[in-house]
Structures are given as structure tokens and as C-alpha cells.
Design an enzyme around this catalytic site. Structure first.
Site, short mmCIF file in Angstrom:
data_model
loop_
_atom_site.label_atom_id
_atom_site.label_comp_id
_atom_site.label_asym_id
_atom_site.label_seq_id
_atom_site.Cartn_x
_atom_site.Cartn_y
_atom_site.Cartn_z
CD GLU A 72 1.67 -5.42 6.03
OE1 GLU A 72 1.09 -5.58 4.95
OE2 GLU A 72 2.50 -6.21 6.50
CD GLU A 124 -1.87 -8.18 3.10
OE1 GLU A 124 -2.62 -8.49 4.05
OE2 GLU A 124 -1.63 -7.00 2.80
CB ALA A 143 -0.93 0.00 1.21
#
Length: 250
Positions: free
Chosen positions: A127, A106, A58
Site C-alpha cells: 500500500e 490482511e 482492495a
């Protein structure tokens, strides 16, 4: 476009690191749908246009700029897009040849099979170092793939792996020496019967969510469906005649 689909391949192409935001996820969802609707393909390869990154995950700057609701909109969209891979009758294969970190890993985890190309890049879920967790399926798919203990250690430490280490844990199924070896392997997968591929996926993904007796009943139903198919008759006949079968998907 950051994500495109063409002829059995989904290309991740958002320099420099294929970091994604909600628009990127919309494009990925559309590419997955287009691949599923493409009657000409049996195997879909998800690969990166970058030599360094499969995907860095992300876009953290976007996370910082957005409010919680906007960030959760992206998470919900990512969950639906990546979950749609398991529902597709096509076999999705991740070709990891560069860093696959966080949400990038992911994406690979959501694919049916993961292969790596040899290199000095890293795979992992860092993360936790941001005060977050892998929110695009990582906390669920990684333990199902490599077991709760090894997965939890990676998730809570953020430790990253070289391709060979990922293979040793079962995170990737094979490490190919180069792209040519991978492409040769994919051509063999593309010769497999599409109905068998689709029914194997259903048996595995739907069966894992059922009690064993119900899962076995599903397996029987899917086996009967294949017994009635032209491809099964062709496969059995070709074996008896000692020739290569020609599967048509019927």
C-alpha cells in the site's frame, strides 16, 4: 456471490484476483457470521477459488472512483468484519495458495492461523507504493504477529515475500507441499475439542489486551470452565485408557 460459506469453508471467488469493494466486504462479514453460527463445524478454512490469487486486496479503481467518505465506509466495515473473527469461538484458518497482497494479506492476518501451499506467488503489503497504508488491520496485526521491526520494514518498503520467506518470518505457520497435505492437517485440527479451541482463542485475544495479572485471572477462569466440561473428562480418561478421545463440545 463473491464470497460464500458452506460446510466449514469460506470461499473467496471474485475473478480475476478477488479484489474487494464494500459489497464484497458485506458478503465476507455475512460468511464469517454464518461460520460462527454453524454448530456442526469447529474449524473454518478461508480459501480462494482462484489458482493465482488468494486476494489482491482492495479494488483500487473503486478507491479512485469513490470519495473519502465512501472509502472510509468500506474501511470501517472491513475492520468490523475482520475483527469478528477473533470473537468467534471457531478456529479460522487461512489457506494461502496464491498471491496475498495488501488487503488480501490482511484477510489472512485476521484469521487465527495461516498456512501456505508451496508456490512462486507473493505475500505482502504494497500500500505504501500508492501513498496509503494497510488500512484493514495490517499495521496492527502484522507487528503483533512477527514483531515491530520486521513488520515495519515490510510496511514501509512494500516488499513482498515468497511462501518460504513468509514462513521464516512467522507470517505463516507452515508451508505444505500440496493441497492434499494441507487437507490432511485440517482434518486433524477438526478432531480437536471445540471448547478448548474457543477458550484458547479467548485467552490469547482477550488476554493480550489486559495487564498480565488480569490476563492470568482470565486464564484461570477459562481453565476452570474446561475442567468442568465433558470434553476434558473425556480427554483425560482417553489418555489414561490409551485410546483416541471423542470430543462432543460439551
Amino acid at each position: 456471490m463473491a464470497v460464500s460459506y458452506e460446510s466449514g469453508a469460506i470461499a473467496l471467488d471474485k475473478p480475476p484476483a478477488n479484489s474487494y469493494d464494500i459489497d464484497y466486504m458485506r458478503e465476507l462479514a455475512a460468511a464469517i457470521e454464518a461460520a460462527g453460527d454453524d454448530s456442526a463445524v469447529r474449524v473454518v478454512v478461508v480459501r480462494s477459488a482462484s489458482e493465482r490469487f488468494f486476494s489482491a486486496g482492495a479494488d483500487i479503481k473503486a478507491f479512485a472512483a469513490n470519495d473519502v467518505d465512501a472509502n472510509m465506509d468500506m474501511i470501517r466495515l472491513a475492520h468490523e468484519a475482520l475483527s469478528s473473527v477473533a470473537r468467534s469461538p471457531k478456529l479460522f484458518v487461512a489457506c494461502v495458495a496464491g498471491h496475498a497482497l495488501g488487503g488480501g494479506l490482511e484477510i489472512a492476518l485476521a484469521c487465527d492461523v495461516r498456512y501456505a501451499i508451496a508456490g512462486r506467488y507473493r505475500l505482502g503489503t504494497p500500500e505504501v507504493t500508492l501513498g496509503l497504508l494497510p488500512g484493514n488491520g495490517g499495521t496492527q496485526r502484522l507487528p503483533r504477529l512477527i514483531g515491530a521491526g520486521p513488520a515495519l520494514e515490510l510496511l514501509v518498503t512494500g516488499r513482498t515475500l515468497l511462501p518460504e520467506e513468509a514462513y521464516a518470518l512467522g507470517l505463516v505457520s507452515q508451508v505444505f507441499a500440496n493441497q492434499d497435505e494441507f487437507d490432511h492437517h485440517i482434518e486433524k485440527l477438526r478432531a480437536l475439542p471445540p471448547l478448548s479451541l474457543a477458550n484458547i482463542k479467548r485467552a490469547v485475544f482477550e488476554g493480550m489486551e489486559k495487564p498480565l495479572p488480569d490476563a492470568l485471572a482470565l486464564e484461570r477462569d477459562l481453565m476452570e470452565e474446561l475442567f468442568r466440561s465433558d470434553d476434558a473428562r473425556e480427554g483425560v480418561t482417553a489418555f489414561s485408557e490409551k485410546r483416541t478421545p471423542e470430543f462432543t463440545g460439551s
